[in-house]
Motif scaffolding. Sequence first.
Motif, PDB file in Angstrom:
ATOM      1  N   UNK A 184      39.561  43.607  61.492  1.00 28.09           N
ATOM      2  CA  UNK A 184      40.013  44.642  60.586  1.00 28.09           C
ATOM      3  C   UNK A 184      39.145  45.729  61.070  1.00 28.09           C
ATOM      4  N   UNK A 185      37.705  45.591  61.068  1.00 32.43           N
ATOM      5  CA  UNK A 185      36.855  46.483  61.495  1.00 32.43           C
ATOM      6  C   UNK A 185      37.098  47.126  62.925  1.00 32.43           C
ATOM      7  N   UNK A 186      37.411  46.423  63.781  1.00 30.55           N
ATOM      8  CA  UNK A 186      37.808  46.564  65.026  1.00 30.55           C
ATOM      9  C   UNK A 186      38.924  47.695  65.243  1.00 30.55           C
ATOM     10  N   UNK A 187      39.762  47.488  64.190  1.00 34.20           N
ATOM     11  CA  UNK A 187      41.184  48.327  63.988  1.00 34.20           C
ATOM     12  C   UNK A 187      40.809  49.546  63.317  1.00 34.20           C
ATOM     13  N   UNK A 188      39.544  49.640  62.883  1.00 28.72           N
ATOM     14  CA  UNK A 188      39.289  50.918  62.186  1.00 28.72           C
ATOM     15  C   UNK A 188      39.293  51.049  60.740  1.00 28.72           C
TER      16      UNK A 188
END
Length: 462
Positions: free
Chosen positions: A362-366
């Motif tokens: 989720x964090x990698x997706x922003x």
Amino acid sequence: MALDSNERPNRPIAKFESMLKTDDVYFFDAEDFEDIVHHYLNNGKIALGKKAIKIGLEQHPHSVPLKLLEVEVLVFENELDKAGQLLDRLQELDQNNEEIYIQRANIYSKRDNHEAAAELLRHALTLSEDDLDIHSLLGMEYLFMDKYDQAKTHFITCVAQDPYDYASLYNVVYCFEFLEDYNGAILYLNDYLENNPYCEVAWHQLGKLYANKSMLKEALSAFDFAIISDDTFVGAYLEKGRVLERMGLYGRAIECYEASVELEDPTSYAFLRIGKCHEALGNMELAKYYYYQTVHEDPLLEKGWLAITDFHIKVRDFDKAKKYINKALNIDDKNAFYWIKNALIHTHLEMYHDAEASYRQAVELGNYEMDTWLAWAKTLLLLEEAEAASLVLKQGLEYHPESPELRFYLIGCYHRCNDMDALREQLEIGLKSHKNGMELLKRDFPKLYESSWVRQLVKEKK
């Protein structure tokens, strides 16, 4: 053998198609050929249109309108150089034909030179007596240039000349919305409806504007008038249903959605909204039925799978929730919200490695929301990875430096890592910045909160 047109049916299109099936050659007026070509082009039958132009020019080699139709086809097929050359020859014959300038504008537009296209169209306006189409084209060129005020002016002119030009009416509202002049759009539509009180399109657009401004009673009235104007207008029923939902009138909203289903083939959207309304009313079995109808109607609608997922989370059936969130992720694995939902489910199932991987994704997706960093760190702590949790919280504090939740959870993580220097540093910062921070420490790390040296530090900072 050439036959006189009187020996054949009078309808030019039927006569032309009859000619194509035989070896006979029929003569047509140039105007008839124009009508035939327009018919085919308007219906997307480009090959037949080209054939009609070819035969028409064989019979009327000097017809400028037919040659202009040939240019139109060339532009459509991106044969822009050929179209330009033909226009050069036509302009030598007729300097004041507005259609020549319109087609030149189309060429410039296709080449993304919208300023030049608009200039040519403005010149065409000075030559034309019937300028409705030119105003429409000018409006589109200004849209391409992001000049919404100018575009709006030309589309308003189109609607003034033809109140049933709904494409231009939609574009007028679009320009108002892009300019964030919602009040201007509402005034314009109300003025329009004074003269066209049974225009369902205008009522529908007005209702959407009222709804966007949370003027729900006014929106409801507008959608009612749209339905009075056209009781088969599915869009008005759907929008009315949405407003009734927002007003908490779920039973009436269901009636609107059901009316839309009766009027045309059922849509997954309508089923989804009916399910949501039943859930709000506590009709859980009916809600589940309509959610399954949603994905049956459109298996690729991830919102349908998400609704089923949320349903199973509510009834705490996390195994089924996991199954259905995977359906949504299979359709759209770039949606950070779905990964957070996936992490939540795996946490409830005590599958912490999968939960941690989902928060990471989720964090990698922003998704940099404070709750995401905190939940990720808590999951890492459940995995007894206190150092990794500390790194996550430090990164989260870069995005949310004023967050007491992240800072005091970081203090607890440093305690688990036995990094007392970092703990003391963060605690001093936290005590200066967050008056209620110690309550968070008490909630999440009660043993640390009760420790004598923490109490002493708190006492010193008071």
